[in-house]
Design an enzyme around this catalytic site. Structure first.
Site, PDB file in Angstrom:
ATOM      1  N   ASP A 242       0.840  -1.216   0.000  1.00 58.65           N
ATOM      2  CA  ASP A 242       0.000   0.000   0.000  1.00 58.65           C
ATOM      3  C   ASP A 242       0.865   1.252   0.000  1.00 58.65           C
ATOM      4  O   ASP A 242       0.347   2.354  -0.179  1.00 58.65           O
ATOM      5  CB  ASP A 242      -0.947   0.001   1.205  1.00 58.65           C
ATOM      6  CG  ASP A 242      -0.214  -0.227   2.516  1.00 58.65           C
ATOM      7  OD1 ASP A 242       0.379  -1.304   2.679  1.00 58.65           O
ATOM      8  OD2 ASP A 242      -0.209   0.678   3.364  1.00 58.65           O
ATOM      9  N   ASN A 243       2.167   1.091   0.204  1.00 60.57           N
ATOM     10  CA  ASN A 243       3.065   2.253   0.140  1.00 60.57           C
ATOM     11  C   ASN A 243       3.911   2.225  -1.128  1.00 60.57           C
ATOM     12  O   ASN A 243       4.911   2.952  -1.215  1.00 60.57           O
ATOM     13  CB  ASN A 243       3.960   2.300   1.381  1.00 60.57           C
ATOM     14  CG  ASN A 243       3.168   2.684   2.633  1.00 60.57           C
ATOM     15  OD1 ASN A 243       2.110   3.312   2.542  1.00 60.57           O
ATOM     16  ND2 ASN A 243       3.656   2.288   3.792  1.00 60.57           N
TER      17      ASN A 243
HETATM   18  P1  AMP Z   1       1.022   3.901   6.764  1.00 59.88           P
HETATM   19  O1  AMP Z   1       1.869   2.800   7.336  1.00 59.88           O
HETATM   20  O2  AMP Z   1       1.304   5.267   7.312  1.00 59.88           O
HETATM   21  O3  AMP Z   1       1.009   3.869   5.274  1.00 59.88           O
HETATM   22  O4  AMP Z   1      -0.477   3.598   7.258  1.00 59.88           O
HETATM   23  C1  AMP Z   1      -1.107   2.358   7.082  1.00 59.88           C
HETATM   24  C2  AMP Z   1      -2.603   2.511   7.179  1.00 59.88           C
HETATM   25  O5  AMP Z   1      -3.003   2.994   8.452  1.00 59.88           O
HETATM   26  C3  AMP Z   1      -3.185   3.466   6.150  1.00 59.88           C
HETATM   27  O6  AMP Z   1      -4.402   2.933   5.711  1.00 59.88           O
HETATM   28  C4  AMP Z   1      -3.400   4.737   6.950  1.00 59.88           C
HETATM   29  O7  AMP Z   1      -4.402   5.559   6.399  1.00 59.88           O
HETATM   30  C5  AMP Z   1      -3.785   4.190   8.312  1.00 59.88           C
HETATM   31  N1  AMP Z   1      -3.475   5.117   9.422  1.00 59.88           N
HETATM   32  C6  AMP Z   1      -2.262   5.453   9.898  1.00 59.88           C
HETATM   33  N2  AMP Z   1      -2.363   6.323  10.922  1.00 59.88           N
HETATM   34  C7  AMP Z   1      -3.680   6.551  11.126  1.00 59.88           C
HETATM   35  C8  AMP Z   1      -4.452   7.346  12.038  1.00 59.88           C
HETATM   36  N3  AMP Z   1      -3.876   8.098  12.982  1.00 59.88           N
HETATM   37  N4  AMP Z   1      -5.808   7.313  11.931  1.00 59.88           N
HETATM   38  C9  AMP Z   1      -6.413   6.558  10.999  1.00 59.88           C
HETATM   39  N5  AMP Z   1      -5.758   5.786  10.117  1.00 59.88           N
HETATM   40  C10 AMP Z   1      -4.417   5.772  10.166  1.00 59.88           C
HETATM   41 MG    MG Z   2       0.578   4.419   3.592  1.00 64.38          MG
END
Ligand code: AMP
Ligand code: MG
Length: 482
Positions: A242-243
């Protein structure tokens, strides 16, 4: 400002959810990227006024949405989506369509248990790193602004909250295709592929097998991107599917960092306990992620499942060779040769081995090959390195490539300056005081100017080139997070 567009919303509605940003009374600009804003024709008050008290006229023309997607996180498949982000709309310039996204603007239907918020420190960190990546000539999401929300966000302790406005060619990810394949139907998958081809890889449209051609194009841009990360010692930290952006841009700068002392097993993210996303593993991981993309697109490679599998299997066998080619080409240029061959591969291998044995600084070792940097920072007066240099010179002589020619190429491939973690962290530890004392923001602006001009060398830069002590480096690895 030009009108925002919503081409993404012509996809089936399961790909997104319409959602409004939260209102943050008193939201104010904390950082603003004037150069980027000019290019996109966005005024400084646009986002703060949208968050603080949007006019009716503004609310009417803006129809933000959060994107649905899935992804393999540390190898495990799961449903995700923008949990704390939304696309405000698409900005279209003469040459390019961009997503204008807010991060930290409140919960969405995909938030799961998250609060939808972001901290000022983490968003400022993303601003610093993304702009430094741009200056290093690496495809990246750009940071347009950091807005202070005026509210507290609870992490381990209450912290000042913020919203980041960022810009990217597209936020479609490998995980968006996984979502279409495993949660929607073949028609939805086909519409996503057609959309991504039209928007990002139009030349695939007329190929015999557009799905296969598309994967090939994405693989090329992603291999080039990850090789570029390794060129500057960058460790993304969370290379989940997803990244991994289809556009080939780096984004989602969470627990990422630049390596100091060369060690191929370096990991910065405290959540990456297995070292899955370690520095030297990034080439294997991007191939793994692209195999997930290929799996997701199987029904569009061939309608017969057996046939699609057979084609895909032989196709993905080419990934290893393609990655090796792109990585070796990049490394050959780091030591001053335009093309890679067996001898440049041998030279690169023996240099990396030496660097690992002697624990030398990754950036300074290569910078020391093309600039006269102080010997305290560079290993080139050490006997083992001088021996390597002899072999390097004698191979260049056999190819009739002068030292000047090598230096010229190397100085465009080897940065002198990277945003070293201990310096970034030191700046970020002052973030809360910026509004109260301008000397802090002056220090930040100085740092940003240095990090945004990474290929030039002069003696005044020595403090910015000096790695942290081994203990400080170690400490950073355990706490760096989002
Ligand atoms: P990331 O590892 O930052 O790419 O995040 C992984 C997933 O977690 C993605 O779907 C983000 O939108 C979600 N996410 C991360 N932090 C938050 C938060 N504080 N509130 C809601 N969703 C989050
Ligand atoms: Mg992400």
């Amino acid at each position: 400002m030009n009108k925002l567009e919503y081409s993404y919303c012509e996809l089936p509605s399961a790909f997104y959810s319409k959602v409004k940003p939260l209102k943050f009374k008193g939201a104010s600009t904390f950082l603003f990227n004037e150069t980027l804003a000019k290019k996109l024709h966005i005024s400084e008050d646009f986002i703060p006024s949208l968050l603080d008290s949007p006019s009716e006229a503004l609310t009417e023309i803006i129809s933000p949405f959060a994107q649905g997607y899935a992804g393999h996180q540390f190898g495990h498949f799961t449903m995700l989506g923008d949990g704390r982000a939304l696309v405000l709309g698409e900005v279209v310039t003469n040459t390019q369509r961009f997503d204008l996204q807010l991060k930290g603007s409140g919960p969405t239907p995909y938030s799961r248990r998250g609060d939808g918020r972001a901290t000022l420190k983490a968003m400022t960190r993303e601003y610093i790193i993304s702009e430094a990546m741009e200056a290093l000539h690496i495809p990246t999401s750009r940071s347009l602004a950091v807005l202070s929300t005026g509210e507290s966000v609870f992490r381990t302790v209450p912290e000042p909250g913020a919203v980041l406005a960022r810009v990217m060619k597209s936020h479609i990810r490998v995980g968006t295709f996984e979502y279409a394949r495993y949660f929607l139907d073949v028609e939805a998958l086909q519409s996503l592929l057609s959309y991504a081809i039209d928007r990002l890889y139009p030349s695939c449209k007329n190929a015999n097998n557009p799905a296969l051609e598309f994967i090939k194009s994405v693989a090329k841009t992603q291999f080039e991107l990850v090789a570029d990360w390794m060129r500057v010692g960058f460790i993304h930290g969370v290379m989940n599917t997803d990244n991994t952006a289809i556009s080939g841009e780096s984004f989602d700068y969470g627990p990422c960092a630049f390596m100091n002392q060369y060690d191929p097993n370096t990991v910065f993210s405290s959540i990456d306990t297995q070292g899955r996303y370690a520095f030297a593993n990034q080439g294997a991981i991007i191939q793994w992620n692209l195999i997930r993309l290929t799996e997701a697109l199987l029904p569009l490679i061939d309608p017969s499942e057996a046939q699609a599998l057979a084609i895909a299997k032989s196709f993905i066998q080419g990934f290893e060779h393609e990655w090796h080619r792109i990585y070796q080409h990049m490394m050959a240029q780091k030591i001053g040769f335009t093309e890679a061959d067996q001898e440049t591969e041998r030279l690169v291998h023996s240099l990396l081995k030496l660097m690992e044995e002697h624990g030398t600084d990754y950036t300074n070792t290569f910078a020391g090959l093309c600039h006269s940097i102080p010997i305290a920072l560079s290993p080139w007066e050490h006997a083992a390195f001088m021996e390597w240099k002899k072999e390097w010179n004698s191979y260049a002589k056999s190819k009739e490539i002068t030292l000047e020619e090598r230096k010229q190429l190397m100085s465009t491939r080897n940065p002198v300056i990277i945003p070293r973690n201990h310096l970034v962290e030191s700046i970020l530890s002052e973030v809360e005081y910026w509004g109260k004392d301008t000397s802090y923001s002056t220090r930040f602006n100085e740092a940003l100017a240095i990090w945004n001009n990474p290929y030039r060398y002069d003696e005044s830069l020595i403090p910015w080139m000096t790695p942290p002590t081994a203990e400080a480096n170690q400490a950073h690895q355990t706490y760096c997070g989002t």
